[in-house]
Design a protein around this motif. Structure first.
Motif, PDB file in Angstrom:
ATOM      1  N   ASN A 106      68.849  35.546   3.623  1.00 38.86           N
ATOM      2  CA  ASN A 106      68.621  34.118   3.379  1.00 38.86           C
ATOM      3  C   ASN A 106      69.306  33.262   4.450  1.00 38.86           C
ATOM      4  O   ASN A 106      68.734  32.286   4.943  1.00 38.86           O
ATOM      5  CB  ASN A 106      69.146  33.717   1.999  1.00 38.86           C
ATOM      6  N   PHE A 107      70.529  33.654   4.759  1.00 41.28           N
ATOM      7  CA  PHE A 107      71.266  32.900   5.763  1.00 41.28           C
ATOM      8  C   PHE A 107      70.549  32.951   7.115  1.00 41.28           C
ATOM      9  O   PHE A 107      70.393  31.926   7.799  1.00 41.28           O
ATOM     10  CB  PHE A 107      72.690  33.459   5.885  1.00 41.28           C
ATOM     11  N   ILE A 108      70.062  34.097   7.511  1.00 44.19           N
ATOM     12  CA  ILE A 108      69.363  34.258   8.790  1.00 44.19           C
ATOM     13  C   ILE A 108      68.066  33.447   8.790  1.00 44.19           C
ATOM     14  O   ILE A 108      67.725  32.783   9.778  1.00 44.19           O
ATOM     15  CB  ILE A 108      69.105  35.746   9.093  1.00 44.19           C
ATOM     16  N   LYS A 109      67.330  33.468   7.688  1.00 38.13           N
ATOM     17  CA  LYS A 109      66.083  32.686   7.592  1.00 38.13           C
ATOM     18  C   LYS A 109      66.369  31.194   7.737  1.00 38.13           C
ATOM     19  O   LYS A 109      65.664  30.478   8.450  1.00 38.13           O
ATOM     20  CB  LYS A 109      65.389  32.952   6.247  1.00 38.13           C
ATOM     21  N   ARG A 168      68.930  29.769   9.173  1.00 36.07           N
ATOM     22  CA  ARG A 168      69.360  29.486  10.545  1.00 36.07           C
ATOM     23  C   ARG A 168      68.168  29.452  11.503  1.00 36.07           C
ATOM     24  O   ARG A 168      68.051  28.563  12.347  1.00 36.07           O
ATOM     25  CB  ARG A 168      70.371  30.544  10.995  1.00 36.07           C
ATOM     26  N   ASP A 169      67.260  30.377  11.357  1.00 33.89           N
ATOM     27  CA  ASP A 169      66.069  30.418  12.218  1.00 33.89           C
ATOM     28  C   ASP A 169      65.201  29.178  12.013  1.00 33.89           C
ATOM     29  O   ASP A 169      64.673  28.608  12.974  1.00 33.89           O
ATOM     30  CB  ASP A 169      65.249  31.676  11.958  1.00 33.89           C
ATOM     31  N   GLN A 170      65.055  28.748  10.751  1.00 32.51           N
ATOM     32  CA  GLN A 170      64.267  27.549  10.478  1.00 32.51           C
ATOM     33  C   GLN A 170      64.922  26.312  11.095  1.00 32.51           C
ATOM     34  O   GLN A 170      64.241  25.443  11.646  1.00 32.51           O
ATOM     35  CB  GLN A 170      64.102  27.364   8.963  1.00 32.51           C
ATOM     36  N   GLN A 171      66.229  26.218  11.010  1.00 31.25           N
ATOM     37  CA  GLN A 171      66.933  25.082  11.603  1.00 31.25           C
ATOM     38  C   GLN A 171      66.802  25.091  13.125  1.00 31.25           C
ATOM     39  O   GLN A 171      66.588  24.059  13.748  1.00 31.25           O
ATOM     40  CB  GLN A 171      68.410  25.099  11.214  1.00 31.25           C
ATOM     41  N   ASN A 172      66.922  26.259  13.724  1.00 31.04           N
ATOM     42  CA  ASN A 172      66.800  26.352  15.178  1.00 31.04           C
ATOM     43  C   ASN A 172      65.382  26.010  15.643  1.00 31.04           C
ATOM     44  O   ASN A 172      65.204  25.393  16.684  1.00 31.04           O
ATOM     45  CB  ASN A 172      67.182  27.753  15.666  1.00 31.04           C
TER      46      ASN A 172
END
Length: 116
Positions: A14-17, A19-23
């Motif tokens: 969830n954290f990686i998803k 972060r990727d969406q924010q980036n």
């Protein structure tokens, strides 16, 4: 009330998803914000040329102020400038008394014409 417990791997996914969406969102925003310079304008080229000329003039002035100067007719000159000035000077011819007399006669005649 049942508490949902997540495993560490689920939490990490969830954290990686997120972060990727924010980036991705930031990347799109940054792409819109970037300025693209296709060709420099005449004004920017002129500004750069003037800045370069001013820098060169400043460097030349600092070099010239350290050299020996001579004062000629109230103007400070470096040695090579004084030499060039001396080379340009034309030798003075001796005064022609006939020409001086002619000029004096013209002056007198002009004074006479103005008064009458």
């Amino acid at each position: 009330m049942s508490k949902k417990t997540m495993s560490f791997s689920d939490h990490l996914d969830n954290f990686i998803k997120q972060r990727d969406q924010q980036n991705q969102g930031r990347g799109q925003f940054q792409q819109r914000k970037q300025h693209v310079v296709v060709d420099p304008t005449n004004q920017s080229l002129a500004r750069e040329a003037m800045a370069k000329a001013q820098e060169e003039a400043s460097e030349q002035a600092t070099i010239e102020t350290k050299h020996h100067h001579q004062r000629i007719n109230g103007r400070c000159m470096m040695e090579h400038e004084a030499d060039a000035l001396n080379k340009l000077e034309v030798e003075k011819k001796p005064a022609n008394p006939d020409r001086i007399e002619y000029i004096n006669q013209l002056r007198k005649s002009l004074k006479l014409k103005k008064r009458s």
